[in-house]
Write a protein that holds these residues in place. Structure first.
Motif, mmCIF file in Angstrom:
data_model
loop_
_atom_site.group_PDB
_atom_site.id
_atom_site.type_symbol
_atom_site.label_atom_id
_atom_site.label_comp_id
_atom_site.label_asym_id
_atom_site.label_seq_id
_atom_site.Cartn_x
_atom_site.Cartn_y
_atom_site.Cartn_z
ATOM 1 N N GLY A 1 0.774 -1.235 0.000
ATOM 2 C CA GLY A 1 0.000 0.000 0.000
ATOM 3 C C GLY A 1 0.804 1.283 0.000
ATOM 4 N N LEU A 2 2.125 1.201 0.148
ATOM 5 C CA LEU A 2 2.908 2.430 0.242
ATOM 6 C C LEU A 2 2.885 3.237 -1.045
ATOM 7 N N GLY A 3 2.815 2.561 -2.179
ATOM 8 C CA GLY A 3 2.802 3.281 -3.453
ATOM 9 C C GLY A 3 1.629 4.235 -3.572
ATOM 10 N N ASP A 4 0.473 3.851 -3.046
ATOM 11 C CA ASP A 4 -0.706 4.722 -3.081
ATOM 12 C C ASP A 4 -0.691 5.752 -1.957
ATOM 13 N N ALA A 5 -0.043 5.426 -0.826
ATOM 14 C CA ALA A 5 -0.098 6.308 0.337
ATOM 15 C C ALA A 5 0.925 7.443 0.275
ATOM 16 N N LEU A 6 2.110 7.177 -0.259
ATOM 17 C CA LEU A 6 3.178 8.177 -0.254
ATOM 18 C C LEU A 6 3.194 8.966 -1.561
ATOM 19 N N PRO A 7 3.711 10.176 -1.544
ATOM 20 C CA PRO A 7 3.755 10.994 -2.757
ATOM 21 C C PRO A 7 4.590 10.330 -3.856
ATOM 22 N N GLU A 8 4.259 10.651 -5.087
ATOM 23 C CA GLU A 8 5.021 10.121 -6.222
ATOM 24 C C GLU A 8 6.490 10.547 -6.097
ATOM 25 N N GLY A 9 7.368 9.609 -6.366
ATOM 26 C CA GLY A 9 8.797 9.879 -6.232
ATOM 27 C C GLY A 9 9.383 9.414 -4.914
ATOM 28 N N SER A 10 8.530 8.928 -4.002
ATOM 29 C CA SER A 10 9.029 8.371 -2.745
ATOM 30 C C SER A 10 9.711 7.032 -3.017
ATOM 31 N N ARG A 11 10.591 6.639 -2.088
ATOM 32 C CA ARG A 11 11.226 5.322 -2.189
ATOM 33 C C ARG A 11 11.267 4.691 -0.804
ATOM 34 N N TRP A 12 11.324 3.365 -0.775
ATOM 35 C CA TRP A 12 11.373 2.635 0.490
ATOM 36 C C TRP A 12 12.064 1.297 0.256
ATOM 37 N N ASN A 13 12.479 0.669 1.367
ATOM 38 C CA ASN A 13 13.184 -0.600 1.245
ATOM 39 C C ASN A 13 12.235 -1.772 1.508
ATOM 40 N N ARG A 14 12.788 -2.988 1.381
ATOM 41 C CA ARG A 14 12.005 -4.213 1.581
ATOM 42 C C ARG A 14 12.788 -5.121 2.537
#
Length: 422
Positions: free
Chosen positions: A338-351
């Protein structure tokens, strides 16, 4: 007569004292101020995470802020049975004072578990602590003088920064990338700054969730041996792996064996309310920590140690951990989905492949700390990343814990987060 003179002096002194007391009571004398707090108390602030948790204590808030294990997954009945057993079997012993080093049975079990994970350990190599955080405090007390330099990861576990601040240490950050600490940068910084110790959480790190690869762990051991450096390796999350193969402790690599203090905890594999951890260190350093612990609290709770030893000896911890790992993987997957929809475009995160945390970075220009109050108004919360940095902070970062809530609650929390950030 000397006796009469002494009695007269006492009478005069008492009269003066009583008169002064009467003056204070009447308000005619102003009290002198008490001495100031120690500098360490003034320069060390409260934990921002604890302050955020206080703000989000309302039951309607879905909080990704706290690193709180899922309470519904605690083996409450198994732990309760362990307490009942030791109280029924030997109440006079488990309710009595104990040795500083810790319950022999518990140390034996911890030693066996550490040996099974690749680090030959005997019971006498260990000190039981009141949580692994106390272990870090004891090491800080035993190793650091005011003004000594400590090197840490960027970002770093918040409580460690507090502990080093109380010790009066100068903290220097080592650059990190998606795989963790950069050994070449560490070598350069150690050569320049001459620190006394490196503090690292190499497995499922708090706050980033990343894991340091084996080759970098070996390189850290080599740097420590070549430059003359203590390593404090903190491993509260290592048994929460739900993907991939375990990576050996830094303490197992050549160059690190005689200079690494390893910290472990029962908070994440049993329950944090037990406040039980352990410290494995070379003999001279361990003895210094034993003395520091005697001064701090004499020993860790006797009954908690005895019950934990009984639990570990008789319960199926592997099965319990298996249930926890399955649940945590499902919750991590719900967060990542769900992070892709929740965070602004251009955000990044790890796995992360285990542990409790995802580390996210918003696009340039965003400030996670400034955004938090409006996010909390939407009944959702995270921890801004800035307080985790000892040096230059990345204001756009945030830590998201995925273990406390169910997948359904995580999805709803992300919906609220997306609405708040939009």
């Amino acid at each position: 007569m000397p006796g009469a003179a002494s009695a007269t002096a006492t009478t005069v002194s008492t009269a003066v004292s009583l008169a002064t007391t009467a003056d204070f009571a009447a308000g005619s004398v102003t009290a002198a101020p008490v001495p100031e707090l120690a500098g360490r108390a003034s320069r060390t602030g409260a934990s921002p995470v604890r302050e955020i948790l206080a703000l989000t204590a309302r039951p309607e808030v879905i909080s990704f802020a706290g690193g709180l294990p899922a309470p519904e997954l605690f083996d409450a009945e198994g732990i309760a049975d362990a307490f009942r057993h030791v109280l029924a079997d030997r109440p006079q012993q488990v309710l009595q004072y104990s040795t500083t080093e810790g319950d022999p049975a518990l140390r034996g079990i911890v030693a066996g578990r550490a040996t099974a994970r690749g680090l030959a350990t005997g019971p006498d190599d260990l000190l039981i602590t009141t949580g692994s955080q106390q272990g870090l405090t004891l090491l800080s007390t035993a190793l650091l003088e005011p003004g000594d330099t400590v090197v840490v990861e960027a970002p770093c576990y918040l409580a460690a920064l507090q502990i080093f601040s109380f010790a009066g240490a100068r903290v220097v950050s080592v650059p990190c990338d998606d795989d963790g600490l950069d050994p070449e940068a560490l070598d350069e910084i150690v050569a320049r700054e001459r620190p006394k110790l490196l503090y690292t959480v190499p497995t499922f790190q708090n706050p980033t969730g990343r894991t340091l690869p084996a080759e970098r762990r070996a390189a850290i051991g080599a740097v420590a041996a070549r430059r003359g450096l203590w390593i404090v390796e903190d491993d509260p999350y290592g048994e929460l792996r739900f993907e991939g193969e375990p990576v050996p402790w830094v303490a197992t690599f050549p160059g690190a064996e005689d200079r690494t203090a390893l910290l472990g905890s029962f908070s994440k594999i049993m329950a944090p309310g037990l406040r039980l951890g352990w410290l494995r260190a070379p003999a001279a350093l361990r003895r210094a920590c034993v003395i520091a612990k005697q001064a701090a609290d004499l020993h860790t709770s006797t009954i908690d140690q005895a019950a934990t030893a009984h639990y570990l000896a008789h319960a199926d911890l592997a099965a319990h951990l298996g249930r926890v790992q399955v649940a945590y993987r499902e919750r991590r997957d719900a967060l990542l989905a769900g992070l892709g929809d929740a965070l602004p475009e251009g955000s990044r995160w790890n796995r992360p492949t285990g542990g409790m945390f995802v580390w996210a970075q918003l696009p340039a220009g965003y400030d996670a700390t400034e955004l938090l109050p409006s996010v909390v108004e939407h009944d959702v919360a995270y921890v801004p990343g800035a307080p985790f940095f000892a040096g230059q902070a990345d204001a756009a970062t945030m830590r998201l814990s995925f273990v406390t809530h169910s997948p359904e609650e995580i999805r709803e929390g992300l919906r609220r987060l997306g609405a708040a950030l939009r």
